[in-house]
Design an enzyme around this catalytic site. Structure first.
Site, mmCIF file in Angstrom:
data_model
loop_
_atom_site.group_PDB
_atom_site.id
_atom_site.type_symbol
_atom_site.label_atom_id
_atom_site.label_comp_id
_atom_site.label_asym_id
_atom_site.label_seq_id
_atom_site.Cartn_x
_atom_site.Cartn_y
_atom_site.Cartn_z
ATOM 1 N N GLU A 1 37.388 -24.775 51.517
ATOM 2 C CA GLU A 1 38.544 -25.174 52.332
ATOM 3 C C GLU A 1 39.358 -23.945 52.769
ATOM 4 O OE1 GLU A 1 39.480 -29.695 51.007
ATOM 5 O OE2 GLU A 1 40.510 -28.164 49.848
ATOM 6 N N GLU B 1 33.642 -33.683 51.041
ATOM 7 C CA GLU B 1 34.516 -34.323 50.058
ATOM 8 C C GLU B 1 34.982 -35.654 50.636
ATOM 9 O OE1 GLU B 1 37.650 -31.874 48.524
ATOM 10 O OE2 GLU B 1 36.305 -30.235 47.975
#
Length: 617
Positions: free
Chosen positions: A187, A262
Site C-alpha cells: 500500500e 485485500e
C-alpha cells in the site's frame, strides 16, 4: 440482477477451469504460473485465486495445519501472509527464523495441504502490527528514513530481504514450490509516490532470489501512486467487478488479470472502542458476485488469530489521536480466534460452492474444537514489582526505550526531588501510558489515548522519590507518523514549569528471558505486582481467561505470552490455545498494574470481545 446474470453466463465456462485446478494437491514437479490479458494461468490453464490471509506468528505453530485444513473446507486454494521484519531481526544483524518464526515451515505446510501461497515480504506490512513490521532499532540509525531511497534504510532493508530470500526462494513455483506471486512494498501509494524507490524494491527482491511474478497492492484511490510500471497492480478494499477491472486495466496496459489483494470481510479493534462486526449475509453476496466475475481475491482476514506479546500496533493518522490495538485479532473473520468456523464461514463457503464446476464439492467442515473451563486459580504470594527491579541506567534527562535498546514492555523512570510543595507534573510526549508514584504510593495515571499528560501532585517534605512506570502500548503502524515512534518519556518531565533532572531507568521488557517472579517482599498498597500459580489439568482444550475483575496487564501460560488485557475493553478475555496447555501441572504468571489486590483468575469456554467499561483507568 440483469448485470449479474449476464456476467455469470459469460464466465461460466471459464469458472469451471478457474476453480478446478487449485483444489488439487500440487505435484512435486515444477509448475508454470503466469497470466494472459484476462486470467492468471497455472500450467497454462485459467486459475482463480481464492486466497485466505493467515499470519503465522498470530497462530501457534502446532495449529498452522489445522487452520489450513479449515481454509480448504471453506473453498480456499491459496494462503496469503506477510513476513514480519521485526520478528525476524529483533536486534540489528541478529536473525531468527526458528519456532513460530519459521516462515519456510509455514509455506511448506501449506504445500503439504495442497495450498498455494501469496507472499508479502515487504519491509512494511501495516497489519495492525507493532511499527508496521519495522524493527524498533531502525530508529537508532541516525538519519534513517523508512520507505525511501535513504542509503541507511536501503542497506538494512537489503540485508533483511536477502535473509528472507534465502529462506523462501526455494519455495517459488518456478523452483517446484507453491509460492505463486510475491508482493513488493505494501500500500505504498497511501504513503508516497516515488517510482524509483519502488524500482529499488523490485531489484532487491530479484537479487534476493524472489524472482517470480511480482505485484503491487494499493487502495483504489492510491493505485496511481503505488503501482510500478511493468508489474501487475492489484487493488484493495473494493469488489465491484467492473470497477476493479477498469482500475487494473488503466495501469496495466489495458489488460488483466484482476486481483483484489485485500478483500475485507470485517475489521479490527482498538482499546476503548466498540467491537467491529459486519453483516455476514451482505458480504457473502459480494463474495459471490466477485467470484462469478472471475476475479481473484485475498480475504483479509480469513483468520486473524491473536497478536501475542507486545506486538500490536496503533492507529495515529495525524498527531491528534492515538489508538492502540487490542491483542485479539479476531477481526470478526470467517474463522474465529480459536480456529473454529463461524456463521460467516458457512455463508462464505456456500458462496464459493455456488461457483464450483458441476459435480465438484468441498471437504466437510471439521467439527469445532472443544473448549474447557479451568479450575479457579488462586494466587497466594504476590511479588511487588519494585522489589525485582534490575540495575538502572542513570542519565540527566529521561532516556527513551530506543536509547535503552529496549524494544517493548515497560520502563520505570525514577527521580528524587526536594518536596514540601504542590504543583502540576507534566510529561512532554509521554509514549504511551504512565502510572505515577510518590514514595511508592500511586497518585495517578496518564494516558496518551486521552491526551492526559499532566497531573496535580503533592510532594511531602524532605527528599521525595517519584516513580513513573511507562508502558509502550504499541508503535504506530500506518500513516505519515511512522518516524515518530519512539517510546517512553521521549522529551522531559516538568514540575511547576521547571524541568526535573537526574533520572534512573529500570528496563522491564518482560520477554521470555526476563520474567522475575521470586517473592522478595510483600507489595505495598497499589504497587504493581507479579503473581504466579500452578494449576493441574486432567484434560486440555482451548479456554479463555476471564480478566473482567482485573485491571491492566499481561498473562503468560507455560512461558507463552498471551497478550495484554485492559478492563476498558472491548476485549475482556485472553485466548489460551490448547497447544499451550498440558495434562498435569501448568504455570500461569500475571503482571497486574492497577488492581494488585486481585487474587483469583477464572476462565470461560467462550470469548468476550464486545464489553466496554469506560469508567476504568
Amino acid at each position: 440482477m440483469k448485470y449479474l446474470f449476464k456476467k455469470t453466463v459469460n464466465h461460466r465456462a471459464v469458472i469451471a477451469l478457474l476453480l478446478l485446478a487449485p483444489l488439487l494437491t500440487p505435484a512435486q514437479s515444477k509448475h508454470s504460473f503466469g497470466y494472459d490479458s484476462e486470467h492468471f494461468l497455472l500450467d497454462g490453464k485459467p486459475f482463480q485465486m481464492i486466497s485466505a490471509e493467515i499470519h503465522y506468528p498470530r497462530i501457534p505453530r502446532e495449529a498452522w495445519r489445522q487452520r489450513m485444513k479449515m481454509a480448504k473446507a471453506m473453498g480456499i486454494n491459496t494462503i496469503g501472509t506477510y513476513v514480519f521484519w521485526n520478528l525476524h531481526e529483533p536486534q540489528k544483524d541478529k536473525f531468527d527464523f526458528s519456532g513460530n518464526n519459521d516462515i519456510a515451515a509455514f509455506v511448506k505446510t501449506a504445500q503439504e495441504e495442497g495450498l498455494w501461497v501469496i507472499l508479502r515480504p515487504s519491509p512494511y506490512v501495516c497489519a495492525e502490527w507493532e511499527f508496521g513490521g519495522y524493527p524498533y532499532w531502525l530508529q537508532n540509525e541516525k538519519g534513517l528514513v523508512v520507505r525511501s531511497k535513504e542509503p541507511q534504510y536501503i542497506k538494512e532493508y537489503k540485508k533483511y530481504i536477502m535473509a528472507v530470500g534465502k529462506q523462501l526462494s526455494p519455495y517459488l513455483v518456478t523452483r517446484g514450490g507453491n509460492i505463486l506471486m510475491v508482493q513488493i512494498e505494501n500500500e505504498y501509494g497511501s504513503y508516497g509516490s516515488d517510482k524509483e524507490y519502488l524500482e529499488l524494491n523490485r531489484k532487491m527482491f530479484i537479487e534476493a532470489g524472489l524472482d517470480c511474478h511480482l505485484y503491487t497492492c494499493d487502495p483504489a484511490k492510491d493505485v496511481a501512486k503505488g503501482y510500478l510500471p511493468g508489474l501487475l497492480p492489484s487493488v484493495n478494499g473494493i469488489d465491484d467487478p467492473e470497477r476493479v477491472k477498469t482500475l487494473v486495466r488503466k495501469y496495466h496496459d489495458g489488460k488483466g488479470p484482476f486481483y483484489v489483494a485485500e478483500w475485507y470481510p470485517a475489521w479490527f479493534d482498538w482499546w476503548g472502542t466498540k467491537h467491529h462486526t459486519v453483516p455476514a449475509k451482505n458480504y457473502a453476496s459480494r463474495l459471490d458476485t466477485v467470484l462469478a466475475a472471475g476475479i481473484s481475491i485475498n480475504m483479509y482476514m480469513f483468520h486473524g488469530g491473536t497478536t501475542r506479546g507486545f506486538m500490536n500496533g496503533a492507529n495515529c493518522y495525524d498527531t491528534g489521536f492515538y489508538e492502540p490495538q487490542i491483542s485479539s485479532y479476531d477481526y470478526d473473520a470467517p474463522l474465529d480466534e480459536a480456529g473454529n468456523a463461524t456463521p460467516k464461514f458457512m455463508l462464505f463457503r456456500e458462496a464459493i460452492q455456488r461457483n464450483l464446476p458441476a459435480g465438484q464439492s468441498l471437504p466437510e467442515v471439521p467439527a469445532a474444537k472443544p473448549a474447557i473451563v479451568l479450575p479457579t486459580i488462586a494466587f497466594t504470594k504476590p511479588t511487588g514489582l519494585f522489589s525485582v527491579l534490575p540495575v538502572p541506567k542513570k542519565s540527566v534527562a529521561p532516556l527513551t526505550f530506543e536509547t535503552l535498546q529496549q524494544a517493548y514492555g515497560y520502563v520505570l523512570y525514577r527521580t528524587k526531588q526536594t518536596g514540601g510543595q504542590s504543583g502540576m507534573l507534566s510529561i512532554k510526549e509521554l509514549r504511551d501510558y504512565g502510572i505515577v508514584f510518590i514514595n511508592g504510593k500511586r497518585v495517578g495515571v496518564l494516558d496518551r489515548r486521552l491526551k492526559q499528560d499532566s497531573l496535580l501532585i503533592d510532594l511531602p517534605p524532605g527528599l521525595v522519590t517519584i516513580d513513573i512506570l511507562v508502558e509502550n502500548m504499541g508503535r504506530i503502524n500506518f500513516g505519515p507518523n511512522l518516524l515518530k515512534n519512539k517510546k517512553g518519556i521521549t522529551e522531559k518531565v516538568l514540575f511547576k514549569g521547571k524541568e526535573w533532572k537526574g533520572w534512573q531507568q529500570y528496563s522491564l521488557p518482560f520477554d521470555k528471558t526476563n520474567l522475575p517472579v521470586t517473592v522478595k517482599r510483600s507489595p505495598a498498597a497499589n504497587e504493581p505486582v507479579l503473581q504466579k500459580a500452578v494449576f493441574e489439568l486432567k484434560e486440555t482444550g482451548d479456554t479463555y481467561l476471564d480478566m473482567r475483575n482485573w485491571g491492566k496487564g499481561c498473562v503468560w501460560i507455560n512461558g507463552h505470552h498471551l497478550g495484554r488485557y485492559w478492563s476498558i475493553g472491548p476485549q475482556q478475555t485472553l485466548y489460551v490455545p490448547v497447544e499451550w496447555l498440558k495434562k498435569g501441572k501448568n504455570e500461569v504468571v500475571v503482571l497486574e498494574l492497577l488492581k494488585p489486590e486481585q487474587r483469583e483468575l477464572k476462565s470461560l469456554d467462550k470469548p468476550i470481545l464486545d464489553e466496554l467499561n469506560p469508567s476504568a483507568q
